[in-house]
Enzyme design. Structure first.
Site, PDB file in Angstrom:
ATOM      1  N   PHE A  65       0.607  -0.958  -0.104  1.00 22.70           N
ATOM      2  CA  PHE A  65      -0.076  -0.003   0.033  1.00 22.70           C
ATOM      3  C   PHE A  65       0.709   1.347   0.328  1.00 22.70           C
ATOM      4  O   PHE A  65       1.856   1.643   1.004  1.00 22.70           O
ATOM      5  CB  PHE A  65      -0.563   0.034   1.333  1.00 22.70           C
ATOM      6  CG  PHE A  65      -1.676   1.117   0.943  1.00 22.70           C
ATOM      7  CD1 PHE A  65      -3.274   1.701   1.053  1.00 22.70           C
ATOM      8  CD2 PHE A  65      -1.657   2.246   3.035  1.00 22.70           C
ATOM      9  CE1 PHE A  65      -3.692   1.944   1.293  1.00 22.70           C
ATOM     10  CE2 PHE A  65      -2.397   2.840   2.939  1.00 22.70           C
ATOM     11  CZ  PHE A  65      -3.389   3.540   2.299  1.00 22.70           C
ATOM     12  N   THR A  94       2.621   6.716   1.405  1.00 24.68           N
ATOM     13  CA  THR A  94       3.591   7.266   2.278  1.00 24.68           C
ATOM     14  C   THR A  94       4.498   8.142   1.017  1.00 24.68           C
ATOM     15  O   THR A  94       5.048   7.144   0.507  1.00 24.68           O
ATOM     16  CB  THR A  94       4.322   7.045   3.848  1.00 24.68           C
ATOM     17  OG1 THR A  94       3.534   6.704   4.210  1.00 24.68           O
ATOM     18  CG2 THR A  94       5.625   8.110   4.226  1.00 24.68           C
ATOM     19  N   GLY A  97       4.959  12.699   4.256  1.00 21.71           N
ATOM     20  CA  GLY A  97       3.761  11.503   5.729  1.00 21.71           C
ATOM     21  C   GLY A  97       3.076  11.912   6.073  1.00 21.71           C
ATOM     22  O   GLY A  97       1.905  10.957   6.093  1.00 21.71           O
ATOM     23  N   GLU A 121       0.709   4.417  10.372  1.00 21.60           N
ATOM     24  CA  GLU A 121      -0.819   4.772  10.093  1.00 21.60           C
ATOM     25  C   GLU A 121      -1.446   5.241  11.050  1.00 21.60           C
ATOM     26  O   GLU A 121      -2.392   5.399  12.018  1.00 21.60           O
ATOM     27  CB  GLU A 121      -1.550   3.312  11.235  1.00 21.60           C
ATOM     28  CG  GLU A 121      -0.723   2.381  10.130  1.00 21.60           C
ATOM     29  CD  GLU A 121      -1.841   1.360   9.470  1.00 21.60           C
ATOM     30  OE1 GLU A 121      -3.227   2.445   9.047  1.00 21.60           O
ATOM     31  OE2 GLU A 121      -1.113   0.575   8.386  1.00 21.60           O
ATOM     32  N   PRO A 130       8.311  10.508   0.426  1.00 22.56           N
ATOM     33  CA  PRO A 130       9.830  10.650   1.259  1.00 22.56           C
ATOM     34  C   PRO A 130       9.505  12.077   2.033  1.00 22.56           C
ATOM     35  O   PRO A 130       9.884  12.273   3.203  1.00 22.56           O
ATOM     36  CB  PRO A 130      10.423  11.309   0.143  1.00 22.56           C
ATOM     37  CG  PRO A 130      10.064  10.216  -0.858  1.00 22.56           C
ATOM     38  CD  PRO A 130       8.673  10.463  -0.922  1.00 22.56           C
TER      39      PRO A 130
HETATM   40  P1  FAD Z   1       6.479  12.913   9.720  1.00 19.47           P
HETATM   41  O1  FAD Z   1       5.545  13.204   9.500  1.00 19.47           O
HETATM   42  O2  FAD Z   1       7.974  13.705   8.808  1.00 19.47           O
HETATM   43  O3  FAD Z   1       6.463  12.975  11.382  1.00 19.47           O
HETATM   44  C1  FAD Z   1       7.682  13.495  12.229  1.00 19.47           C
HETATM   45  C2  FAD Z   1       7.301  13.704  13.545  1.00 19.47           C
HETATM   46  O4  FAD Z   1       6.510  15.190  13.755  1.00 19.47           O
HETATM   47  C3  FAD Z   1       5.979  12.892  14.237  1.00 19.47           C
HETATM   48  O5  FAD Z   1       6.480  13.228  15.806  1.00 19.47           O
HETATM   49  C4  FAD Z   1       5.074  13.243  14.052  1.00 19.47           C
HETATM   50  O6  FAD Z   1       4.284  13.097  15.625  1.00 19.47           O
HETATM   51  C5  FAD Z   1       5.159  14.949  13.997  1.00 19.47           C
HETATM   52  N1  FAD Z   1       4.102  15.543  13.350  1.00 19.47           N
HETATM   53  C6  FAD Z   1       3.534  16.413  11.813  1.00 19.47           C
HETATM   54  N2  FAD Z   1       3.245  17.171  11.596  1.00 19.47           N
HETATM   55  C7  FAD Z   1       2.513  17.439  12.658  1.00 19.47           C
HETATM   56  C8  FAD Z   1       2.081  18.386  13.355  1.00 19.47           C
HETATM   57  N3  FAD Z   1       0.575  18.673  12.224  1.00 19.47           N
HETATM   58  N4  FAD Z   1       1.752  18.272  14.815  1.00 19.47           N
HETATM   59  C9  FAD Z   1       2.435  18.021  15.976  1.00 19.47           C
HETATM   60  N5  FAD Z   1       3.235  17.093  15.294  1.00 19.47           N
HETATM   61  C10 FAD Z   1       3.175  17.164  13.875  1.00 19.47           C
HETATM   62  N6  FAD Z   1       3.173   4.169   4.822  1.00 19.47           N
HETATM   63  C11 FAD Z   1       2.074   3.361   3.902  1.00 19.47           C
HETATM   64  O7  FAD Z   1       1.558   4.436   3.165  1.00 19.47           O
HETATM   65  N7  FAD Z   1       2.569   2.317   3.580  1.00 19.47           N
HETATM   66  C12 FAD Z   1       3.124   1.288   4.343  1.00 19.47           C
HETATM   67  O8  FAD Z   1       3.400   0.388   4.134  1.00 19.47           O
HETATM   68  C13 FAD Z   1       3.703   1.323   5.752  1.00 19.47           C
HETATM   69  N8  FAD Z   1       5.098   0.518   6.358  1.00 19.47           N
HETATM   70  C14 FAD Z   1       5.696   1.756   6.728  1.00 19.47           C
HETATM   71  C15 FAD Z   1       6.508   1.093   7.788  1.00 19.47           C
HETATM   72  C16 FAD Z   1       7.484   1.319   8.744  1.00 19.47           C
HETATM   73  C17 FAD Z   1       8.468   0.225   9.076  1.00 19.47           C
HETATM   74  C18 FAD Z   1       7.214   2.563   9.095  1.00 19.47           C
HETATM   75  C19 FAD Z   1       8.446   2.596   9.236  1.00 19.47           C
HETATM   76  C20 FAD Z   1       6.616   3.369   8.557  1.00 19.47           C
HETATM   77  C21 FAD Z   1       5.728   2.613   7.344  1.00 19.47           C
HETATM   78  N9  FAD Z   1       4.962   3.447   6.954  1.00 19.47           N
HETATM   79  C22 FAD Z   1       3.943   3.922   5.514  1.00 19.47           C
HETATM   80  C23 FAD Z   1       4.985   4.733   7.224  1.00 19.47           C
HETATM   81  C24 FAD Z   1       4.255   5.751   7.831  1.00 19.47           C
HETATM   82  O9  FAD Z   1       2.963   5.934   7.732  1.00 19.47           O
HETATM   83  C25 FAD Z   1       4.909   7.115   8.238  1.00 19.47           C
HETATM   84  O10 FAD Z   1       6.175   7.092   9.429  1.00 19.47           O
HETATM   85  C26 FAD Z   1       4.346   7.873   9.831  1.00 19.47           C
HETATM   86  O11 FAD Z   1       2.683   8.528   8.759  1.00 19.47           O
HETATM   87  C27 FAD Z   1       5.015   9.103   9.607  1.00 19.47           C
HETATM   88  O12 FAD Z   1       5.860  10.044   8.312  1.00 19.47           O
HETATM   89  P2  FAD Z   1       6.314  10.174   8.196  1.00 19.47           P
HETATM   90  O13 FAD Z   1       7.747   8.981   9.723  1.00 19.47           O
HETATM   91  O14 FAD Z   1       6.776  11.210   7.550  1.00 19.47           O
HETATM   92  O15 FAD Z   1       7.246  11.157  10.176  1.00 19.47           O
END
Ligand code: FAD
Length: 390
Positions: free
Chosen positions: A134, A137, A142, A369, A139
């Site tokens: 799926f 997300t 997220g 998620e 780069p």
């Molecule tokens: P960011 O969005 O950059 O967030 C970084 C920090 O900022 C977090 O603490 C967050 O809470 C905080 N933050 C962001 N916005 C705000 C706000 N408005 N207010 C306050 N705090 C905020 N995605 C898929 O689509 N498919 C998958 O199958 C999938 N599998 C995954 C498997 C693993 C092992 C991992 C680690 C991730 C996976 N993901 C997948 C992605 C996952 O859903 C994202 O990592 C997650 O949504 C967070 O996005 P980011 O890592 O870009 O963090």
């Protein structure tokens, strides 16, 4: 671990049907036989045991709530939850494989797909002949998936897809990817992208200290020609992927509980056997405090899961209710894991026991998620009517 008993302090089993208990036992036996004996080795080697996909298919954990005519189990959401609980008692990465296949690949094809798409993909995904992933997300997007850059153009007889996805579970081994991308009008749509399409690759992401037995990758689309019949006709806008996430997050609420139960069970056994100062450490009040608090949190989380399952069955669960469950249960599972690790002292950091692995896994589960804080903001918006994350 083969003597595992799930704590059931409030006789929640009385609220389950015989079928629920049979399903739970079948998955529990499977995990004991097919996962627990090997998981530490897979984890250490960061090995995704691909053969588990077929075995999961035979067991019936892929898309258990999808109707049987499409290869699903035709079961209710509590049965689904119990399956996720038992798999994650074994390992969160193995549960991730099942969650993604069922809730994030089969669910959108069932919910938003055409009849031809349902018939083409669902039976093969249910049986584990095909593995799916799926892609939401990116780069640079997220927590804010609505900003996604991946897009496609209508070329008359096909679509041309460009962009990339990041952190995609199952991606390197997947036969089918449900990919969310913007059309020329900037609307988010779902496309089914298949392995082997020219310009499509799924390189693996290495170096994870978490979910090491689950394979994670990028999805790269470089002028990929996607047949028009691969567009999911029923999905329009961000609500498409968000509905999939609701279903997966519901399963995660139960899954995290499974990891918590395994940590509690391990710590309780250890505390009764480990002697210090001529007594089992379970005899000390500070150990009892840890165990009592773990059991309290597990019991509360079980009740949340069960009630949420009933609401899911009735089609009444709201996204905010699901956020509360996902957020709470992963948080308490992490706390239980950390306290359990302390009860095991030095042994708690080794792979002789599952606790440190659960703890490291849960560090992904608390982020993916929807992060812990994003779920808090979803709740805040539901309470006040004011979204604070934009
Ligand atoms: P960011 O969005 O950059 O967030 C970084 C920090 O900022 C977090 O603490 C967050 O809470 C905080 N933050 C962001 N916005 C705000 C706000 N408005 N207010 C306050 N705090 C905020 N995605 C898929 O689509 N498919 C998958 O199958 C999938 N599998 C995954 C498997 C693993 C092992 C991992 C680690 C991730 C996976 N993901 C997948 C992605 C996952 O859903 C994202 O990592 C997650 O949504 C967070 O996005 P980011 O890592 O870009 O963090």
């Amino acid at each position: 671990a083969d003597l595992f008993e799930s704590p059931d302090f409030y006789n929640i089993d009385d609220l389950l049907s015989e079928e629920h208990k049979m399903i739970r036992q079948a998955v529990r036996d499977f995990v004991k036989r097919e996962i627990s004996p090997y998981i530490e080795d897979w984890y250490e080697k960061a090995h995704f045991p691909y053969e588990i996909v077929r075995k999961f298919g035979e067991l019936g954990v892929f898309g258990p709530t999808i109707p049987q005519e499409y290869g699903g189990g035709g079961l209710d959401y509590i049965a689904y939850g119990l399956m996720m609980q038992e798999i994650e008692r074994g390992d969160s990465g193995m549960r991730s494989t099942a969650s993604v296949q069922g809730s994030l690949v089969m669910y959108p094809i069932y919910k938003f797909g055409s009849e031809e798409q349902r018939r083409k993909y669902l039976p093969k995904l249910a049986s584990g002949e095909w593995l799916g992933c799926f892609g939401l997300t990116e780069p640079d997007f997220g927590s804010n998936p609505g900003g996604m850059k991946t897009h496609f153009k209508d070329m008359g007889d096909h679509y041309l897809l460009n962009g990339s996805k990041m952190w995609i579970s199952n991606a390197p081994m997947a036969d089918v990817a449900v990919v969310w991308a913007k059309n020329e009008a900037g609307r988010i749509k779902g496309l089914i992208v298949e392995k082997g399409m020219e310009g499509f690759s799924a390189p693996e992401i290495h170096g994870k200290w978490s979910l090491r037995a689950s394979t994670t990758g990028e999805l790269v689309f470089d002028n990929v020609k996607v047949p028009k019949e691969n567009l999911l006709p029923g999905a329009d806008g961000l609500s498409g992927p968000l509905q999939c996430l609701d279903s997966a997050r519901y399963g995660i609420s139960w899954g995290a509980l499974g990891a918590a139960m395994d940590c509690y069970d391990t710590a309780l056994r250890y505390a009764k056997e480990r002697i210090q100062f001529d007594k089992p450490i379970a005899a000390f009040q500070l150990t009892q405090k840890k165990l009592a608090e773990m059991l309290t949190e597990i019991t509360k989380a079980q009740l949340i899961c069960l009630r949420l399952g009933q609401l899911m069955n009735e089609g009444k669960a709201t996204s905010a209710q699901i956020s509360l469950a996902k957020r709470n249960n992963v948080e308490i599972a992490l706390r239980v894991a950390r306290e359990a690790r302390q009860i095991l002292g030095g042994m708690g950091i080794t792979n002789e026991y599952p606790i440190m692995r659960h703890m490291m896994n849960l560090e992904s589960v608390v982020t993916y998620e929807g992060t812990h804080d994003i779920h808090l903001l979803i709740l805040g918006a539901a309470i006040t009517g004011i979204p604070a994350f934009k």
